[in-house]
Design an enzyme around this catalytic site. Sequence first.
Site, short mmCIF file in Angstrom:
data_model
loop_
_atom_site.label_atom_id
_atom_site.label_comp_id
_atom_site.label_asym_id
_atom_site.label_seq_id
_atom_site.Cartn_x
_atom_site.Cartn_y
_atom_site.Cartn_z
N TRP A 9 7.95 -22.45 85.32
CA TRP A 9 8.51 -21.09 85.41
C TRP A 9 10.00 -21.23 85.06
O TRP A 9 10.70 -22.04 85.68
CB TRP A 9 8.34 -20.60 86.85
N ASP B 9 6.54 -25.23 95.47
CA ASP B 9 6.65 -23.79 95.25
C ASP B 9 5.24 -23.22 95.33
O ASP B 9 4.37 -23.62 94.55
CB ASP B 9 7.28 -23.56 93.86
N LYS C 199 3.02 -11.44 95.64
CA LYS C 199 1.73 -11.24 94.99
C LYS C 199 0.61 -11.10 96.02
O LYS C 199 -0.24 -10.23 95.90
CB LYS C 199 1.38 -12.42 94.06
#
Length: 401
Positions: free
Chosen positions: A135, A216, A251
């Site tokens: 990312w 993460d 999310k």
Amino acid sequence: MMSESIFDVVAQAPEDPILGLNEAFKTDPREKKVNLSIGVYCTEEGKVPLLNVVEKAEQKILEEGAPHTYLPISGLPSFTSGVQKLLFGEDSALIKDKKAVTVQSLGGTGALKVGADFLAQVLPNPEAIVSAPTWQNHVAIFEQAGFEVGSYPYYDKASGEINFPAMLESLKGLKENTVVILHACCHNPTGLDLTQEQWAQVVDVCAAHKLIPFLDIAYQGFGDGLEEDAGAIRQFAASGITFLVANSFSKSFSLYGERIGALTVVCHNSEEASRVMSALKAVIRANYSNPPAHGAKIVGQVLNDPELLAQWHADLKEMRERIKEMRRDLADELKALGAKKDFEFVTRQKGMFSFSGLTPEQVQRLKDEFGVYAVKSGRICVASLNKGNVKYTAEAIKEVL
Ligand code: LMR
């Protein structure tokens, strides 16, 4: 004569590779368009959902009618304790021994930022390493915190799989105290995760080479399930080494704009944990004082109420299964259209994303000719597909191949 400004030296920065596309999509006047750029889950109707569980929790919060006071610097205690159970399991020894400290953060990004700032204070020459690819914001966050950022091999373009031997070799060659950023599940952008056996080897290498793992986990529950997706974290927890975890509820609760996540630091013992907590609080206080309350109240309620928890599991399962169905549909549609390439691999990837293998030129054509937005790297968000747009998306992809 034009006046001189101290801002003359400020160069125009490029648009963010993900959020910039999302903005461009919103202003695209075309009626037929599909947004596969940002990692946001949309329903069959193409809408960002308000989860049933969130609606119920918000109702309770409203009924309480509590005033909007400040939260503690480290966040809402019922929220942070709930996070630890979610990450490490109800009966975790780490929790019992008070070896882990958790602070509420502004989403997963905020957790990474607080963690990076904290580590930059602790390490004399801070170095971090990210997966290739990762990312994009991982690199920016750690560089801004003063780290030198490198990468370790992960995705093998030729096979479309993880090159695990190369990853492991690379980790073995790192200097002591290098921060190793790992995607605990649903790797962003590839959708390719390590097996539990491979994670065991990563844990061993991190322990043997005195590395600092920073996990993460922004998509817990979107891979195989909440418990299953925490497998890597549980292995690190069992190893006895110190490590960090950044997690997000953007999310999994569809609470994107509430900016709700947490940073957890696992220490050697409770005394060390208490000192670390004081340092984290100092970082937060000097940045934004204390975190916002609403998202934490929602998640905190749910994590501490068995009935709401069961509802959340059901809501999450629905999202997870719909994504899997969309992966299947996309691969089938492309096959039925006689696409030049086999897209069966999409069904084996986990989480919101698929690394489609599309080139930057193909991605550009998708946007220009079909209004289908994907990230330049070829990453597509399959969680934004639905029965109404998957065929059109497949047709567009077939055309640009
Ligand atoms: C993504 O990767 O699309 C999301 O994590 C959103 C973001 O902040 O980039």
